[in-house]
Design a protein around this motif. Sequence first.
Motif, PDB file in Angstrom:
ATOM      1  N   ARG A  12       2.274  -6.459   3.062  1.00 37.74           N
ATOM      2  CA  ARG A  12       1.113  -7.575   2.409  1.00 37.74           C
ATOM      3  C   ARG A  12       1.737  -9.048   2.399  1.00 37.74           C
ATOM      4  O   ARG A  12       1.009 -10.165   2.006  1.00 37.74           O
TER       5      ARG A  12
ATOM      6  N   ASP B  94       0.697  -1.216   0.015  1.00 34.62           N
ATOM      7  CA  ASP B  94      -0.043  -0.058  -0.126  1.00 34.62           C
ATOM      8  C   ASP B  94       0.927   1.263  -0.186  1.00 34.62           C
ATOM      9  O   ASP B  94       0.443   2.247  -0.578  1.00 34.62           O
TER      10      ASP B  94
ATOM     11  N   ASP C 230      -4.166   4.188   3.128  1.00 34.05           N
ATOM     12  CA  ASP C 230      -3.058   3.477   2.990  1.00 34.05           C
ATOM     13  C   ASP C 230      -2.284   3.563   4.008  1.00 34.05           C
ATOM     14  O   ASP C 230      -1.411   2.574   4.359  1.00 34.05           O
TER      15      ASP C 230
ATOM     16  N   ASP D  96      -5.445  -2.050   3.075  1.00 35.55           N
ATOM     17  CA  ASP D  96      -6.679  -1.590   3.222  1.00 35.55           C
ATOM     18  C   ASP D  96      -7.468  -2.428   2.051  1.00 35.55           C
ATOM     19  O   ASP D  96      -6.915  -2.553   1.062  1.00 35.55           O
TER      20      ASP D  96
ATOM     21  N   SER E 201      -9.477  -1.458  -0.881  1.00 38.35           N
ATOM     22  CA  SER E 201      -9.960  -0.429  -2.127  1.00 38.35           C
ATOM     23  C   SER E 201     -10.500  -0.861  -3.207  1.00 38.35           C
ATOM     24  O   SER E 201     -11.442  -0.247  -3.935  1.00 38.35           O
TER      25      SER E 201
HETATM   26 MG   LIG Z   1      -4.011   0.131  -0.186  1.00 39.23          MG
END
Ligand SMILES: [Mg+2]
Length: 290
Positions: free
Chosen positions: A139, A26, A70, A197, A199
């Motif tokens: 991630r 992110d 983010d 997040d 999105s």
């Molecule tokens: Mg993101």
Amino acid sequence: MKGEAAFVAALRHLVYDPAARGLADDCAVIELGNEALVLTHDMLVEGVHVFDGADPADIAWKLVAVNLSDLAAKGARPLGVLLGHMLGDRDDRFLAGLHDVLNHYGVPLLGGDTVAGEGRRAWGLTAVGRATHRPVPSRSGARAGDAIWVTGEIGAAMLGFEALRDKTGADSTAYRRPMARLAEGEALAPLVTAMMDVSDGLLLDSSRIAEASGVTLSLDSKAIPLATHIGRLHYALRWGDDYELLFTLPEGVKPPVKATRIGKVLEAGSTGLLLDGNEPEGELGWMHGT
Ligand SMILES: [Mg+2]
Ligand SMILES: Nc1ncnc2c1ncn2[C@@H]1O[C@H](COP(=O)(O)OP(=O)(O)OP(=O)(O)O)[C@@H](O)[C@H]1O
Ligand SMILES: Cc1ncc(C[n+]2csc(CCOP(=O)(O)O)c2C)c(N)n1
């Protein structure tokens, strides 16, 4: 080459600095001694992210919130933002919305750039934050055996979008003025094995954690907290604009924030993502230009 994924894949050949996290996270993370700077940039385009003719105050709010989201996903505390603005009709409303959102989050405006142009307008924002916990969540740390969690509800922005599109008068706040889960991100950062997040849709973003971590994410549709009825499940999981936090925790670790357990991380299988034991059908979420 076609679309966002192909372009970002090509950009990866230009990337050599570890701060870029392989363009698979992110935010970028610049380590500076005992501290880390966390940086992100997201754009909004008229007709793509917001309706043509939308109140510019809402556009300013969304622009700042999606970027702070983010930072939240990395447990970072915002230090400030830089704005890229295209001049337009109701810039007084944009300024009012910008004032509101910066005030709401207590974030300073540090600079930016202003231009005039033809056609659809686009806005860019760079958000800079300071890591509150290191290593900064990525991630890529989800491991087989972890539990998968999400904050809030999925699908509220989709309902808000439909309310505006169909002029039903139903509440559209979640779509127009999303909230960045900064406090939650900060509380979770020391505990999570991976976090991002949401999105582009819960399924697509889950598949991104799976890919970055080299595992399979197995989601249980009945456990997913929906803002809408079960008949809309297919779309709610793919529509996006949710800006909730999706994260993995070792089995047995309870999140310190309100969140729902939605699945389990498995060893890498033939597909990165399972929904009720099967590979989900069709597009997984929002991809620009495809
Ligand atoms: Mg993101
Ligand atoms: N034009 C670009 N130049 C450099 N890096 C890019 C560009 N577009 C995307 N990236 C990088 O690609 C990665 C994935 O970007 P993506 O936009 O999917 O992440 P995100 O910002 O979390 O998502 P979203 O845009 O949906 O909020 C990130 O590391 C991002 O910095
Ligand atoms: C008018 C209008 N039509 C459609 C959508 C849906 N939409 C567009 S981009 C996106 C994902 C996030 O974008 P990005 O990946 O660029 O951060 C979503 C869910 C919208 N928000 N407004």
